[in-house]
Motif scaffolding. Structure first.
Motif, short mmCIF file in Angstrom:
data_model
loop_
_atom_site.label_atom_id
_atom_site.label_comp_id
_atom_site.label_asym_id
_atom_site.label_seq_id
_atom_site.Cartn_x
_atom_site.Cartn_y
_atom_site.Cartn_z
N THR A 89 74.32 41.54 62.42
CA THR A 89 74.16 42.97 62.47
C THR A 89 73.77 43.77 61.35
N ILE A 90 73.72 43.36 60.28
CA ILE A 90 73.57 43.92 58.98
C ILE A 90 72.21 43.39 58.34
N THR A 91 71.32 42.79 59.13
CA THR A 91 70.07 42.34 58.37
C THR A 91 68.89 42.48 59.32
N GLY A 92 67.72 42.45 59.12
CA GLY A 92 66.56 42.65 59.91
C GLY A 92 65.70 43.93 59.18
N CYS A 93 64.73 44.25 59.76
CA CYS A 93 64.01 45.03 59.39
C CYS A 93 64.38 46.59 59.67
N ALA A 94 65.06 46.61 60.55
CA ALA A 94 65.79 47.86 60.89
C ALA A 94 67.32 47.84 61.26
N VAL A 95 68.15 48.35 60.53
CA VAL A 95 69.58 48.19 60.56
C VAL A 95 70.29 49.38 61.02
N LEU A 96 71.19 49.52 62.35
CA LEU A 96 71.69 50.63 62.75
C LEU A 96 73.29 50.49 62.66
N SER A 97 73.96 51.55 62.01
CA SER A 97 75.46 51.36 61.91
C SER A 97 76.02 51.83 63.19
N GLY A 98 75.44 52.74 63.93
CA GLY A 98 75.94 53.05 65.03
C GLY A 98 75.12 52.29 66.22
N GLY A 99 75.32 52.93 67.34
CA GLY A 99 74.70 52.38 68.73
C GLY A 99 73.16 52.79 68.89
N LEU A 100 72.80 52.35 69.72
CA LEU A 100 71.12 52.55 70.11
C LEU A 100 70.97 52.98 71.52
N GLY A 101 70.43 54.26 71.56
CA GLY A 101 70.03 54.83 72.98
C GLY A 101 68.77 54.68 73.02
N VAL A 102 68.26 54.17 74.12
CA VAL A 102 66.73 54.16 74.40
C VAL A 102 66.48 54.63 75.86
N ALA A 103 65.65 55.75 76.16
CA ALA A 103 65.34 56.34 77.43
C ALA A 103 64.37 55.69 78.04
N GLY A 104 63.56 54.70 77.47
CA GLY A 104 62.47 54.07 77.97
C GLY A 104 62.43 52.74 78.27
N ALA A 105 61.57 52.08 78.67
CA ALA A 105 61.60 50.38 78.66
C ALA A 105 61.47 49.69 77.13
N GLU A 106 62.11 48.58 77.13
CA GLU A 106 62.21 47.93 75.66
C GLU A 106 61.69 46.63 75.81
N TYR A 107 60.89 46.35 74.95
CA TYR A 107 60.20 44.95 74.83
C TYR A 107 60.59 44.29 73.52
N LEU A 108 61.33 43.11 73.76
CA LEU A 108 61.71 42.44 72.33
C LEU A 108 60.80 41.02 72.42
N GLY A 109 60.22 40.91 71.27
CA GLY A 109 59.42 39.62 71.17
C GLY A 109 60.13 38.34 70.56
N GLY A 110 61.35 38.41 70.34
CA GLY A 110 62.39 37.45 69.74
C GLY A 110 63.61 37.33 70.34
N GLN A 111 64.46 36.35 69.86
CA GLN A 111 65.64 36.17 70.74
C GLN A 111 66.55 37.46 70.61
N LEU A 112 67.40 37.80 71.67
CA LEU A 112 68.50 38.75 71.63
C LEU A 112 69.77 38.15 71.47
N HIS A 113 70.58 38.48 70.56
CA HIS A 113 71.82 37.90 69.97
C HIS A 113 72.69 39.06 70.09
N VAL A 114 73.83 38.76 71.09
CA VAL A 114 74.95 39.78 71.24
C VAL A 114 76.15 38.91 70.56
#
Length: 211
Positions: free
Chosen positions: A160-185
């Protein structure tokens, strides 16, 4: 007074006046009648003012000029430059300080008001656009972008603290979202209902591959 050129004896004359008061000396051009009050030009390799009187206002200092100052060459100042004018800037041609060319600053710059960049150059890379920064950007308040946000960094995310974009809080997206790689929770919240768990979906879930 001492008159170096011309005289003040005729009804219409012009002359150079050198005089004094109890506190200072005076060199000026003067005239009588219809004589012309000509400009005073000083021709010398160097004009030296030896007074060290500091300037604390527009009317104090070693040299005080009642009107404007026009300089055809470079100017170097060994002390601080103060501009007492408080004209607000509403464009590139207004404000207390107006510069026709670019501005180069070797140290930090602090701006107490808004920073407006009127250039409309589009950004197609990290070195193009109306504002280009060689280093990072730190913003303490909210940020609103009217165009697309492109992140060209390719750092992979392994936590959660690595990558090209790191957010300390949550992420709110109003539109569709496309991920080209794996989604890890990584959240481990257990699910006890349709509204609890590490991942909660309000709608259905479609999976094209094996599950």
């Amino acid at each position: 007074n001492i008159y170096g050129y011309g005289d003040n004896t005729s009804a219409n004359s012009e002359y150079l006046s050198i005089g004094y008061t109890p506190t200072y000396y005076i060199i000026s051009t003067a005239h009588t009648g219809t004589g012309v009050d000509r400009d005073l030009h000083i021709y010398a390799p160097t004009t030296l003012f030896t007074s060290t009187t500091p300037s604390t206002s527009s009317s104090t200092g070693a040299v005080v000029i009642a009107g404007g100052l026009g300089v055809g060459g470079n100017s170097h100042f060994g002390g601080i430059v103060y501009i007492d004018n408080i004209s607000a800037a509403t464009s590139t041609t207004t404000g207390a300080l107006r510069i026709a060319g670019g501005l180069g600053v070797g140290g930090n710059a602090y701006i107490g008001g808004q920073l407006h960049v009127t250039d409309t150059t589009a950004s197609s890379s990290t070195t193009t656009g109306c504002a280009v920064l060689s280093g990072g950007l730190g913003v303490a308040g909210a940020e609103y972008l009217g165009g697309q946000l492109h992140v060209t960094d390719t750092t992979a995310s392994i936590s959660t603290i690595t990558g090209c974009a790191v957010l300390s809080g949550g992420l709110g997206v109003a539109g569709a979202e496309y991920l080209g790689g794996q989604l890890h929770v990584t959240d481990t919240t257990a699910s006890s209902s349709t509204t609890t768990g590490c991942a909660v979906l309000s709608g259905g879930l479609g999976v094209a591959g094996a599950e």
